[in-house]
Design an enzyme around this catalytic site. Structure first.
Site, PDB file in Angstrom:
ATOM      1  N   ASP A 215       0.955  -0.601   0.324  1.00 54.44           N
ATOM      2  CA  ASP A 215      -0.323   0.285  -0.042  1.00 54.44           C
ATOM      3  C   ASP A 215       1.191   1.363  -0.178  1.00 54.44           C
ATOM      4  O   ASP A 215       1.534   1.336   0.493  1.00 54.44           O
ATOM      5  CB  ASP A 215      -0.804  -0.083   1.518  1.00 54.44           C
ATOM      6  CG  ASP A 215      -1.684  -1.019   1.391  1.00 54.44           C
ATOM      7  OD1 ASP A 215      -2.101  -2.674   0.402  1.00 54.44           O
ATOM      8  OD2 ASP A 215      -2.993  -1.004   1.968  1.00 54.44           O
ATOM      9  N   HIS A 217      -0.953   4.973  -0.412  1.00 57.72           N
ATOM     10  CA  HIS A 217      -2.134   5.363   0.057  1.00 57.72           C
ATOM     11  C   HIS A 217      -2.247   6.588  -0.383  1.00 57.72           C
ATOM     12  O   HIS A 217      -1.741   7.519   0.741  1.00 57.72           O
ATOM     13  CB  HIS A 217      -2.323   5.352   1.436  1.00 57.72           C
ATOM     14  CG  HIS A 217      -3.145   4.174   2.000  1.00 57.72           C
ATOM     15  ND1 HIS A 217      -4.221   3.778   1.393  1.00 57.72           N
ATOM     16  CD2 HIS A 217      -2.755   2.822   2.713  1.00 57.72           C
ATOM     17  CE1 HIS A 217      -5.119   2.877   1.217  1.00 57.72           C
ATOM     18  NE2 HIS A 217      -4.248   1.967   2.177  1.00 57.72           N
ATOM     19  N   ASP A 244      -4.059  -0.354  -3.598  1.00 62.52           N
ATOM     20  CA  ASP A 244      -4.625   0.984  -2.828  1.00 62.52           C
ATOM     21  C   ASP A 244      -3.079   2.473  -2.808  1.00 62.52           C
ATOM     22  O   ASP A 244      -2.204   2.685  -1.958  1.00 62.52           O
ATOM     23  CB  ASP A 244      -4.064   0.613  -1.135  1.00 62.52           C
ATOM     24  CG  ASP A 244      -5.233  -0.213  -0.555  1.00 62.52           C
ATOM     25  OD1 ASP A 244      -6.437  -0.455  -1.343  1.00 62.52           O
ATOM     26  OD2 ASP A 244      -5.910  -0.038   0.919  1.00 62.52           O
ATOM     27  N   ASP A 247      -5.649   7.450  -1.775  1.00 58.83           N
ATOM     28  CA  ASP A 247      -6.448   7.695  -0.563  1.00 58.83           C
ATOM     29  C   ASP A 247      -6.193   7.497   0.909  1.00 58.83           C
ATOM     30  O   ASP A 247      -4.502   7.367   0.786  1.00 58.83           O
ATOM     31  CB  ASP A 247      -7.662   6.978  -0.344  1.00 58.83           C
ATOM     32  CG  ASP A 247      -9.531   6.432  -0.689  1.00 58.83           C
ATOM     33  OD1 ASP A 247      -9.028   7.818  -1.632  1.00 58.83           O
ATOM     34  OD2 ASP A 247      -9.921   5.903  -1.191  1.00 58.83           O
ATOM     35  N   ARG A 248      -6.678   8.918   1.970  1.00 58.61           N
ATOM     36  CA  ARG A 248      -5.580   9.317   3.338  1.00 58.61           C
ATOM     37  C   ARG A 248      -4.378  10.017   2.803  1.00 58.61           C
ATOM     38  O   ARG A 248      -4.366  10.680   3.531  1.00 58.61           O
ATOM     39  CB  ARG A 248      -5.054   8.075   3.482  1.00 58.61           C
ATOM     40  CG  ARG A 248      -6.841   7.130   4.126  1.00 58.61           C
ATOM     41  CD  ARG A 248      -5.914   6.202   4.919  1.00 58.61           C
ATOM     42  NE  ARG A 248      -7.548   5.120   5.385  1.00 58.61           N
ATOM     43  CZ  ARG A 248      -7.743   4.002   5.211  1.00 58.61           C
ATOM     44  NH1 ARG A 248      -7.342   3.658   4.446  1.00 58.61           N
ATOM     45  NH2 ARG A 248      -8.488   3.394   5.615  1.00 58.61           N
ATOM     46  N   ASN A 276      -8.518  -2.628  -2.810  1.00 61.08           N
ATOM     47  CA  ASN A 276      -9.290  -2.178  -2.395  1.00 61.08           C
ATOM     48  C   ASN A 276     -10.223  -0.903  -2.134  1.00 61.08           C
ATOM     49  O   ASN A 276     -11.543  -0.115  -2.468  1.00 61.08           O
ATOM     50  CB  ASN A 276     -10.639  -3.002  -0.536  1.00 61.08           C
ATOM     51  CG  ASN A 276      -9.129  -1.624   0.347  1.00 61.08           C
ATOM     52  OD1 ASN A 276      -8.441  -1.837   0.571  1.00 61.08           O
ATOM     53  ND2 ASN A 276     -10.440  -1.881   1.520  1.00 61.08           N
ATOM     54  N   HIS A 277      -9.329   0.008  -2.386  1.00 64.31           N
ATOM     55  CA  HIS A 277      -9.510   1.780  -2.441  1.00 64.31           C
ATOM     56  C   HIS A 277      -9.404   2.079  -3.645  1.00 64.31           C
ATOM     57  O   HIS A 277      -9.400   3.120  -4.145  1.00 64.31           O
ATOM     58  CB  HIS A 277      -8.631   2.371  -1.442  1.00 64.31           C
ATOM     59  CG  HIS A 277      -8.832   2.605   0.032  1.00 64.31           C
ATOM     60  ND1 HIS A 277      -9.104   3.613   0.399  1.00 64.31           N
ATOM     61  CD2 HIS A 277      -8.680   1.534   0.733  1.00 64.31           C
ATOM     62  CE1 HIS A 277      -9.549   3.446   1.392  1.00 64.31           C
ATOM     63  NE2 HIS A 277      -9.422   2.365   2.202  1.00 64.31           N
ATOM     64  N   HIS A 329      -4.063  -8.209  -3.108  1.00 62.37           N
ATOM     65  CA  HIS A 329      -3.917  -6.725  -2.090  1.00 62.37           C
ATOM     66  C   HIS A 329      -4.475  -7.220  -0.962  1.00 62.37           C
ATOM     67  O   HIS A 329      -3.801  -7.617   0.095  1.00 62.37           O
ATOM     68  CB  HIS A 329      -5.068  -5.794  -2.717  1.00 62.37           C
ATOM     69  CG  HIS A 329      -5.470  -4.876  -1.508  1.00 62.37           C
ATOM     70  ND1 HIS A 329      -3.933  -3.234  -1.376  1.00 62.37           N
ATOM     71  CD2 HIS A 329      -5.285  -4.127  -1.193  1.00 62.37           C
ATOM     72  CE1 HIS A 329      -4.090  -2.881  -0.769  1.00 62.37           C
ATOM     73  NE2 HIS A 329      -6.202  -3.392  -0.579  1.00 62.37           N
ATOM     74  N   ARG A 412     -14.215  -4.836   9.085  1.00 62.93           N
ATOM     75  CA  ARG A 412     -13.885  -4.489   8.918  1.00 62.93           C
ATOM     76  C   ARG A 412     -15.017  -4.497   7.906  1.00 62.93           C
ATOM     77  O   ARG A 412     -15.341  -3.251   7.070  1.00 62.93           O
ATOM     78  CB  ARG A 412     -13.000  -4.917   7.274  1.00 62.93           C
ATOM     79  CG  ARG A 412     -11.077  -5.081   7.547  1.00 62.93           C
ATOM     80  CD  ARG A 412     -10.684  -5.538   6.234  1.00 62.93           C
ATOM     81  NE  ARG A 412      -9.276  -5.019   6.063  1.00 62.93           N
ATOM     82  CZ  ARG A 412      -8.363  -3.926   6.182  1.00 62.93           C
ATOM     83  NH1 ARG A 412      -8.575  -2.679   6.061  1.00 62.93           N
ATOM     84  NH2 ARG A 412      -6.708  -4.758   6.869  1.00 62.93           N
ATOM     85  N   HIS A 439      -2.723  -4.382   2.513  1.00 69.11           N
ATOM     86  CA  HIS A 439      -3.685  -4.337   2.731  1.00 69.11           C
ATOM     87  C   HIS A 439      -4.036  -4.239   4.663  1.00 69.11           C
ATOM     88  O   HIS A 439      -5.024  -3.206   5.051  1.00 69.11           O
ATOM     89  CB  HIS A 439      -5.009  -5.526   2.820  1.00 69.11           C
ATOM     90  CG  HIS A 439      -6.371  -5.259   3.036  1.00 69.11           C
ATOM     91  ND1 HIS A 439      -6.745  -4.150   2.527  1.00 69.11           N
ATOM     92  CD2 HIS A 439      -7.172  -5.634   3.573  1.00 69.11           C
ATOM     93  CE1 HIS A 439      -8.687  -3.950   2.710  1.00 69.11           C
ATOM     94  NE2 HIS A 439      -8.634  -5.575   3.108  1.00 69.11           N
ATOM     95  N   SER A 622     -18.788  20.825  -6.973  1.00 72.62           N
ATOM     96  CA  SER A 622     -18.915  22.656  -6.898  1.00 72.62           C
ATOM     97  C   SER A 622     -18.794  23.350  -5.416  1.00 72.62           C
ATOM     98  O   SER A 622     -18.309  24.209  -5.297  1.00 72.62           O
ATOM     99  CB  SER A 622     -20.379  22.869  -7.424  1.00 72.62           C
ATOM    100  OG  SER A 622     -21.304  22.483  -6.686  1.00 72.62           O
ATOM    101  N   GLU A 629     -31.664  19.738  -0.777  1.00 73.19           N
ATOM    102  CA  GLU A 629     -30.756  18.187  -1.402  1.00 73.19           C
ATOM    103  C   GLU A 629     -30.719  17.655  -0.153  1.00 73.19           C
ATOM    104  O   GLU A 629     -30.090  16.999   0.764  1.00 73.19           O
ATOM    105  CB  GLU A 629     -29.682  18.482  -2.271  1.00 73.19           C
ATOM    106  CG  GLU A 629     -29.819  18.450  -3.903  1.00 73.19           C
ATOM    107  CD  GLU A 629     -28.997  18.911  -4.625  1.00 73.19           C
ATOM    108  OE1 GLU A 629     -28.828  18.249  -6.114  1.00 73.19           O
ATOM    109  OE2 GLU A 629     -28.032  20.174  -4.124  1.00 73.19           O
ATOM    110  N   ASP A 658     -26.397  27.657   6.975  1.00 74.28           N
ATOM    111  CA  ASP A 658     -26.174  28.414   5.902  1.00 74.28           C
ATOM    112  C   ASP A 658     -26.154  30.131   6.280  1.00 74.28           C
ATOM    113  O   ASP A 658     -26.999  31.148   6.817  1.00 74.28           O
ATOM    114  CB  ASP A 658     -28.029  28.662   5.225  1.00 74.28           C
ATOM    115  CG  ASP A 658     -27.598  28.961   3.709  1.00 74.28           C
ATOM    116  OD1 ASP A 658     -26.165  29.374   3.297  1.00 74.28           O
ATOM    117  OD2 ASP A 658     -28.802  30.133   3.187  1.00 74.28           O
ATOM    118  N   ASP A 662     -27.421  32.608   1.752  1.00 77.54           N
ATOM    119  CA  ASP A 662     -27.634  31.912   0.425  1.00 77.54           C
ATOM    120  C   ASP A 662     -28.060  30.972  -0.289  1.00 77.54           C
ATOM    121  O   ASP A 662     -28.580  31.325  -1.281  1.00 77.54           O
ATOM    122  CB  ASP A 662     -26.008  32.044  -0.469  1.00 77.54           C
ATOM    123  CG  ASP A 662     -24.844  31.104  -0.009  1.00 77.54           C
ATOM    124  OD1 ASP A 662     -25.739  30.151   1.127  1.00 77.54           O
ATOM    125  OD2 ASP A 662     -23.914  30.687  -1.079  1.00 77.54           O
TER     126      ASP A 662
END
Length: 711
Positions: A215, A217, A244, A247-248, A276-277, A329, A412, A439, A622, A629, A658, A662
């Site tokens: 990994d 990462h 992997d 991520d992180r 898995n990532h 992995h 996990r 992993h 954005s 939503e 908010d 806006d």
């Protein structure tokens, strides 16, 4: 007279000998009976020896205490990490259940909004056309390179010189690679990976060796350290990168681009396995999607993510070296069949977390001849698809265990635990001698299990905290592929730390994370404490406190050992003041939202889930969503958590969040309402140098919170 003198002299000599013998006996008694009271007067040798024994005894106790602290700190980090992955699996299963069983209505509309990112191949035709259009745009996009761009200029085909240019540019950290070159590398990477089989075969016939990397990462410094120490890939120096990649870490896109560039330039010497990532559902929670949207604004961010999905789809699932070593992995299970897996169409697993039932719904509209599929035929197809899917899931998510047999990986939330008998049987069945997997973070960067037939290799150093672990890679050499390990620490600062300083840093960071988890479950814990405290004294027994923490925190930790660090105890009765579990000032949650602490705490407890949902709804990256939503999302989540949230409370909460009124909620506004004040504590990532031209509208407290989501 002479005789008398001679006799006297002999007598004196004899007395001296007797005195020496006496001292020797006393010294011997001291040496072999250390608990016996020694003579008031000791020689220099005796004093030095006694001092050495005392120092040795003190040092051994000191090392033992440090080791205990290191072990429970490690357990805290690992438990929190795996609990997060388990939550992600539960959340995604929840989405799938809603998508499968819910009827029409507002919730279904929310699911349609979620489906493009949470389930990229769901059954809505319009959305599929939209996703296809997005991929076509990304595939054909031609972006001119501005004259103001100061990074490396690449051309197709890539060469070794291109690799050197990218490495030098990433080291300087001036600005991200231009989006035009990102598109080029991703497209070429997909082209190369499509030609690979699901299980690739590597050979050391020419090189006599091969290097396996675990990994990474998103830790670019570790990848650069490996390439510096071990050299670039070549005919004499092949590599297997075991998943992997992202991520992180904050440099995930740079790691991914550099690895793809290596596989493009050295297609016969570089092998990539899926982890898995390498899954957009995981990326939405653990930072990679956020990193892309930060470095590449719309419209390029969504298109890059769509191309990355194509990369994930075509990554091989395993590599076999010289028909002797299997590299995957996660691991294996009792169902793993390599011959079956070799024939699997891996490209349909855009997200491995997506269940076969939801995937089959895309294909049930008609059969090849246009007739409707019978219920029996569909059931057979579902059983076959489930068997195949479980094997793929096991390869990416499983972990070894010391006990015999195979069982679901409840820690996990996905994959299996496999014992030494499962490893032995699979290796024997396929004529292999060693299983290499990744992993799992290991303190030394690697670990053998199952009588040295299962090797875990982990290449991201300082994974949990600076100084927490070494990174490592393994070189398999010679005709028998003997493993040789290379360990390293990429962070120069952690190299200068003493053992005590490293453990202290880890411990502080671990308890900060643990406090956050405890505060997230405050209401549930207090209710359980009150049930044990019949007299409402504010105190319960240590065993009751430990039992509550074990049951309600859902963290597999040695609570009895950690008690001294977390709570205060009555000086006379020895009972635990359970209210002190929540009194750490630095971890108090701001409850100044007018909809009340119950709602805020419920949302805070599931803040990582909400962040994931935000990312899934925010299709254009954005950074904000509408009030409607947000309300619909909270209604959706209230069906999943154990604290119901009413419509009126949701509306009031949305208006309160908010801040600038806006009509939209951005991440800053949302996280500001649930921030954790960390006085005097800097996030590790804030200490890292980032791109000079990168500006993110996030305040310090919010950034620390977002960075902490890596764990």
């Amino acid at each position: 007279m002479g005789f008398a003198v001679s006799k006297c002299m002999c007598s004196d000599v004899g007395t001296e000998k007797d005195s020496e013998t006496e001292r020797s006996e006393k010294k011997g008694k001291f040496l072999f009976s250390p608990h016996k009271k020694s003579s008031p007067v000791m020689s220099k040798v005796e004093r030095a020896l006694k001092a050495a024994l005392l120092i040795q005894r003190w040092y051994r106790r000191y090392c033992a205490r440090l080791e205990i602290r290191r072990r429970y700190t490690w357990t805290i980090f690992q438990s929190i990490e795996y609990a997060g992955e388990q939550d992600q699996m539960k959340l995604y299963n929840f989405f799938n259940a809603l998508l499968t069983h819910m009827g029409t209505g507002s919730i279904n509309e929310v699911m349609e909004a979620l489906s493009p990112r949470a389930s990229p191949t769901a059954e809505d035709d319009e959305r599929r056309r939209s996703a296809k259009t997005l991929l076509e745009e990304a595939w054909n996009e031609d972006v001119p390179v501005e004259s103001s761009y100061k990074g490396p200029h690449l051309s197709n085909p890539l060469t070794t010189q291109s690799i050197h240019q990218m490495v030098e540019a990433f080291k300087k950290k001036k600005q991200p690679l231009h989006v035009s070159y990102v598109y080029m590398i991703l497209r070429e990477g997909v082209r190369v990976l499509r030609q690979r089989s699901t299980i690739t075969h590597a050979s050391t016939a020419i090189a006599g060796q091969i290097t396996v990397i675990g990994d990474l990462h998103g830790k670019l410094d570790d990848l650069l350290t490996i390439l510096y120490k071990n050299g670039l890939p070549s005919t004499d120096n092949p590599y297997v990168f075991n998943g992997d990649f992202v991520d992180r870490g904050r440099k995930s896109i740079e790691v991914m681009l550099l690895l793809l560039a290596l596989v493009i330039v050295f297609p016969a010497e570089v092998y990539l396995n899926r982890g898995n990532h390498e899954d957009m559902v995981m990326n939405a929670r653990y930072g990679f999607c956020k990193e892309i949207s930060r470095k590449y604004k719309a419209p390029h961010g969504p298109r890059i993510l769509r191309l990355l999905e194509e990369v994930y789809r075509w990554l091989p699932l395993a590599t076999i070296i010289d028909n002797k070593v299997l590299v995957v992995h996660g691991g294996i299970s009792s169902d793993t069949d390599l011959k079956w897996l070799a024939l699997v169409d891996r490209s349909k697993y855009t997200s491995v977390l997506r269940t076969p039932a939801s995937r089959l719904s895309d294909d049930t509209a008609s059969v090849e001849d246009g007739s409707e599929e019978t219920e029996e035929a569909r059931e057979v197809r579902l059983i076959t698809a489930t068997f195949e899917w479980k094997q793929v899931l096991d390869l990416l998510w499983s972990d070894p265990q010391t006990h015999l047999g195979c069982r679901p990986n409840s820690f996990r939330g996905g994959g299996s635990y496999f014992g030494p008998d499962i490893t032995r049987d699979l290796l024997k069945k396929h004529g292999l001698s060693l299983l290499i997997r990744s992993h799992e973070c290991k303190p030394e960067g690697y670990e053998f299990m199952h009588d040295n037939t299962c090797l875990t290799i982990f290449s991201a150093s300082n994974y949990y905290e600076s100084g927490s672990n070494r990174g490592a890679y393994v070189k398999l050499q010679g005709p028998n592929l003997e493993p040789h390990f290379v360990q390293y620490t990429a962070d120069m600062k952690s190299r200068r730390l003493t053992i005590r300083e490293r453990v202290g840093r880890m411990e502080t960071s671990a308890f900060r994370e643990l406090r956050g988890q405890i505060m997230a479950s405050r209401s549930r814990l207090l209710e359980a404490f009150h049930q044990r405290d019949k007299e409402r004294s504010g105190y319960i027994s240590v065993s009751d406190w430990v039992e509550v923490m074990e049951k309600e925190s859902h963290l597999n930790l040695p609570w009895r050992v950690l008690r001294e660090k977390l709570v205060s105890v009555h000086p006379i009765s020895g009972k635990v003041d359970y209210n002190s579990t929540f009194t750490e000032e630095a971890f108090k949650v701001d409850l100044a939202v007018k909809s009340g602490p119950t709602v805020v705490e419920a949302l805070y407890r599931h803040k990582s889930s909400l962040e994931t949902i935000f990312r899934l709804i925010d299709k254009d990256n954005s950074g904000y969503i509408s009030m409607e939503e947000f309300s619909e999302t909270c209604e959706l989540l209230s069906r999943h958590i154990d604290v119901p949230i009413g419509k009126d409370e949701i509306t009031d909460l949305a208006r309160s969040i908010d801040i600038n009124k806006d009509g939209y909620i951005d991440f800053n506004e949302f996280l500001e309402c649930f921030r954790i004040v960390e006085s005097g504590q800097k996030s590790i990532d804030e200490e890292d140098d980032d791109y000079e031209d990168e500006e993110v509208n996030i305040n310090g407290d919010t950034r620390a919170f977002m960075n902490d989501r890596r764990l």
